[in-house]
Design a protein around this motif. Structure first.
Motif, PDB file in Angstrom:
ATOM      1  N   GLN A 182      -4.133 -34.727 -40.160  1.00 26.59           N
ATOM      2  CA  GLN A 182      -3.939 -36.179 -40.131  1.00 26.59           C
ATOM      3  C   GLN A 182      -2.456 -36.529 -39.979  1.00 26.59           C
ATOM      4  OE1 GLN A 182      -5.794 -37.422 -43.777  1.00 26.59           O
ATOM      5  NE2 GLN A 182      -7.839 -37.531 -42.863  1.00 26.59           N
ATOM      6  N   ARG A 183      -1.611 -35.789 -40.680  1.00 26.37           N
ATOM      7  CA  ARG A 183      -0.176 -36.036 -40.572  1.00 26.37           C
ATOM      8  C   ARG A 183       0.319 -35.739 -39.158  1.00 26.37           C
ATOM      9  NH1 ARG A 183       1.579 -32.950 -45.885  1.00 26.37           N
ATOM     10  NH2 ARG A 183       3.508 -32.561 -44.769  1.00 26.37           N
ATOM     11  N   SER A 184      -0.213 -34.689 -38.569  1.00 34.35           N
ATOM     12  CA  SER A 184       0.171 -34.336 -37.203  1.00 34.35           C
ATOM     13  C   SER A 184      -0.280 -35.420 -36.225  1.00 34.35           C
ATOM     14  CB  SER A 184      -0.441 -32.986 -36.840  1.00 34.35           C
ATOM     15  OG  SER A 184      -0.158 -32.647 -35.518  1.00 34.35           O
ATOM     16  N   GLU A 185      -1.465 -35.938 -36.431  1.00 34.32           N
ATOM     17  CA  GLU A 185      -1.965 -37.011 -35.570  1.00 34.32           C
ATOM     18  C   GLU A 185      -1.076 -38.255 -35.707  1.00 34.32           C
ATOM     19  OE1 GLU A 185      -6.131 -39.466 -34.836  1.00 34.32           O
ATOM     20  OE2 GLU A 185      -6.046 -37.875 -36.329  1.00 34.32           O
ATOM     21  N   GLY A 186      -0.701 -38.570 -36.937  1.00 33.36           N
ATOM     22  CA  GLY A 186       0.196 -39.709 -37.168  1.00 33.36           C
ATOM     23  C   GLY A 186       1.566 -39.484 -36.543  1.00 33.36           C
ATOM     24  N   LEU A 187       2.024 -38.256 -36.594  1.00 32.93           N
ATOM     25  CA  LEU A 187       3.313 -37.925 -35.986  1.00 32.93           C
ATOM     26  C   LEU A 187       3.249 -38.099 -34.473  1.00 32.93           C
ATOM     27  CD1 LEU A 187       6.181 -36.871 -36.299  1.00 32.93           C
ATOM     28  CD2 LEU A 187       5.251 -34.539 -36.168  1.00 32.93           C
ATOM     29  N   ALA A 188       2.125 -37.730 -33.876  1.00 37.91           N
ATOM     30  CA  ALA A 188       1.968 -37.919 -32.425  1.00 37.91           C
ATOM     31  C   ALA A 188       2.055 -39.402 -32.072  1.00 37.91           C
ATOM     32  CB  ALA A 188       0.644 -37.331 -31.958  1.00 37.91           C
ATOM     33  N   VAL A 189       1.477 -40.246 -32.896  1.00 37.58           N
ATOM     34  CA  VAL A 189       1.554 -41.692 -32.667  1.00 37.58           C
ATOM     35  C   VAL A 189       3.005 -42.158 -32.795  1.00 37.58           C
ATOM     36  CG1 VAL A 189       0.887 -43.957 -33.595  1.00 37.58           C
ATOM     37  CG2 VAL A 189      -0.818 -42.146 -33.358  1.00 37.58           C
ATOM     38  N   ASP A 190       3.697 -41.669 -33.807  1.00 41.64           N
ATOM     39  CA  ASP A 190       5.106 -42.033 -33.993  1.00 41.64           C
ATOM     40  C   ASP A 190       5.955 -41.583 -32.810  1.00 41.64           C
ATOM     41  OD1 ASP A 190       4.461 -43.158 -36.425  1.00 41.64           O
ATOM     42  OD2 ASP A 190       5.176 -41.440 -37.623  1.00 41.64           O
ATOM     43  N   ILE A 191       5.679 -40.397 -32.302  1.00 39.91           N
ATOM     44  CA  ILE A 191       6.420 -39.888 -31.149  1.00 39.91           C
ATOM     45  C   ILE A 191       6.151 -40.769 -29.927  1.00 39.91           C
ATOM     46  CG2 ILE A 191       6.612 -37.954 -29.516  1.00 39.91           C
ATOM     47  CD1 ILE A 191       6.111 -36.083 -31.895  1.00 39.91           C
ATOM     48  N   ALA A 192       4.894 -41.165 -29.771  1.00 39.42           N
ATOM     49  CA  ALA A 192       4.547 -42.039 -28.641  1.00 39.42           C
ATOM     50  C   ALA A 192       5.238 -43.389 -28.773  1.00 39.42           C
ATOM     51  CB  ALA A 192       3.035 -42.215 -28.570  1.00 39.42           C
ATOM     52  N   ASN A 193       5.263 -43.923 -29.990  1.00 41.70           N
ATOM     53  CA  ASN A 193       5.923 -45.217 -30.217  1.00 41.70           C
ATOM     54  C   ASN A 193       7.429 -45.132 -29.998  1.00 41.70           C
ATOM     55  OD1 ASN A 193       3.511 -46.473 -30.817  1.00 41.70           O
ATOM     56  ND2 ASN A 193       3.719 -46.183 -33.013  1.00 41.70           N
ATOM     57  N   ALA A 194       7.999 -43.961 -30.231  1.00 42.40           N
ATOM     58  CA  ALA A 194       9.433 -43.770 -29.999  1.00 42.40           C
ATOM     59  C   ALA A 194       9.734 -43.502 -28.529  1.00 42.40           C
ATOM     60  CB  ALA A 194       9.942 -42.608 -30.862  1.00 42.40           C
ATOM     61  N   GLU A 195       8.688 -43.451 -27.720  1.00 41.72           N
ATOM     62  CA  GLU A 195       8.790 -43.243 -26.276  1.00 41.72           C
ATOM     63  C   GLU A 195       9.519 -41.950 -25.922  1.00 41.72           C
ATOM     64  OE1 GLU A 195      10.393 -46.802 -24.489  1.00 41.72           O
ATOM     65  OE2 GLU A 195       8.751 -48.025 -25.254  1.00 41.72           O
ATOM     66  N   LEU A 196       9.209 -40.897 -26.677  1.00 43.47           N
ATOM     67  CA  LEU A 196       9.753 -39.580 -26.350  1.00 43.47           C
ATOM     68  C   LEU A 196       8.974 -38.991 -25.184  1.00 43.47           C
ATOM     69  CD1 LEU A 196      10.313 -38.085 -29.907  1.00 43.47           C
ATOM     70  CD2 LEU A 196      12.052 -38.945 -28.340  1.00 43.47           C
ATOM     71  N   ASP A 197       9.417 -37.865 -24.731  1.00 38.50           N
ATOM     72  CA  ASP A 197       8.778 -37.184 -23.606  1.00 38.50           C
ATOM     73  C   ASP A 197       7.299 -36.944 -23.920  1.00 38.50           C
ATOM     74  OD1 ASP A 197       7.925 -34.929 -21.832  1.00 38.50           O
ATOM     75  OD2 ASP A 197       9.995 -35.171 -21.133  1.00 38.50           O
ATOM     76  N   ARG A 198       6.477 -37.142 -22.915  1.00 37.28           N
ATOM     77  CA  ARG A 198       5.010 -37.016 -23.068  1.00 37.28           C
ATOM     78  C   ARG A 198       4.591 -35.615 -23.545  1.00 37.28           C
ATOM     79  NH1 ARG A 198       0.900 -39.851 -24.086  1.00 37.28           N
ATOM     80  NH2 ARG A 198      -1.010 -39.233 -23.121  1.00 37.28           N
ATOM     81  N   LYS A 199       5.357 -34.584 -23.180  1.00 39.56           N
ATOM     82  CA  LYS A 199       4.962 -33.219 -23.563  1.00 39.56           C
ATOM     83  C   LYS A 199       4.983 -33.046 -25.081  1.00 39.56           C
ATOM     84  CE  LYS A 199       9.416 -30.862 -23.155  1.00 39.56           C
ATOM     85  NZ  LYS A 199      10.151 -29.815 -22.480  1.00 39.56           N
ATOM     86  N   PHE A 200       5.879 -33.763 -25.780  1.00 40.18           N
ATOM     87  CA  PHE A 200       5.930 -33.658 -27.241  1.00 40.18           C
ATOM     88  C   PHE A 200       4.714 -34.324 -27.882  1.00 40.18           C
ATOM     89  CE2 PHE A 200      10.503 -33.498 -26.049  1.00 40.18           C
ATOM     90  CZ  PHE A 200      10.710 -32.173 -26.409  1.00 40.18           C
ATOM     91  N   ILE A 201       4.280 -35.402 -27.277  1.00 41.86           N
ATOM     92  CA  ILE A 201       3.071 -36.086 -27.764  1.00 41.86           C
ATOM     93  C   ILE A 201       1.873 -35.164 -27.598  1.00 41.86           C
ATOM     94  CG2 ILE A 201       1.546 -38.072 -27.440  1.00 41.86           C
ATOM     95  CD1 ILE A 201       4.046 -39.566 -26.310  1.00 41.86           C
ATOM     96  N   GLU A 202       1.766 -34.549 -26.423  1.00 43.35           N
ATOM     97  CA  GLU A 202       0.643 -33.641 -26.151  1.00 43.35           C
ATOM     98  C   GLU A 202       0.656 -32.431 -27.082  1.00 43.35           C
ATOM     99  OE1 GLU A 202      -2.041 -33.972 -24.247  1.00 43.35           O
ATOM    100  OE2 GLU A 202      -1.309 -36.014 -23.904  1.00 43.35           O
TER     101      GLU A 202
END
Length: 138
Positions: A55-75
């Motif tokens: 769950q924390r990892s999923e939330g982190l992916a959302v945070d990364i997406a909201n920070a508009e980081l590179d898509r590969k980090f979200i994936e």
């Protein structure tokens, strides 16, 4: 980070010797049941930890997406979440199996006691030695 770390406090495995006396079998079954109870408890803690980390990892992916980081980090972060979720499913199956084995070991110990405890008391209380199995078959 996970708080889980390998421990050496787990129950010792029951010896697999040829000692089939009543008390030895009772001890082996008790040791097996206790070890499986401990394993079940540890697997339950691992399962909770894995689910929380997923769950924390999923939330982190959302945070990364909201920070508009590179898509590969979200994936990559999403893949970690999915992998932890899948591993948690397998740990749950292992936990259920450990609980089942524990229950069977305890049931077997009770059945063994019901069937053979009286005989063991008789054999243990007399002074004369009991002939080896098969002595009266000749």
């Amino acid at each position: 980070m996970s708080d889980l770390a390998p421990t050496s406090s787990g129950g010792a495995a029951a010896k697999t010797d040829g000692d089939n006396r009543y008390k030895a079998v009772q001890h082996k079954l008790k040791t097996l049941g206790t070890a499986m109870d401990m394993a079940s408890n540890e697997l339950e803690a691992l399962l909770r930890s894995m689910r929380m980390n997923a769950q924390r990892s999923e939330g982190l992916a959302v945070d990364i997406a909201n920070a508009e980081l590179d898509r590969k980090f979200i994936e990559m972060t999403n893949q970690v979440s999915v992998a932890l979720g899948g591993a948690a499913i397998e740990v749950r199956k292992l936990h259920e199996t450990a609980q089942e084995v524990s229950g069977l070991a305890h049931d077997t110990r009770r059945t063994h006691a019901r069937l053979y405890e009286g005989l063991d008391e008789i054999r243990s209380s007399r002074k004369e030695r009991t002939p080896k199995p098969g002595f009266f078959a000749h």
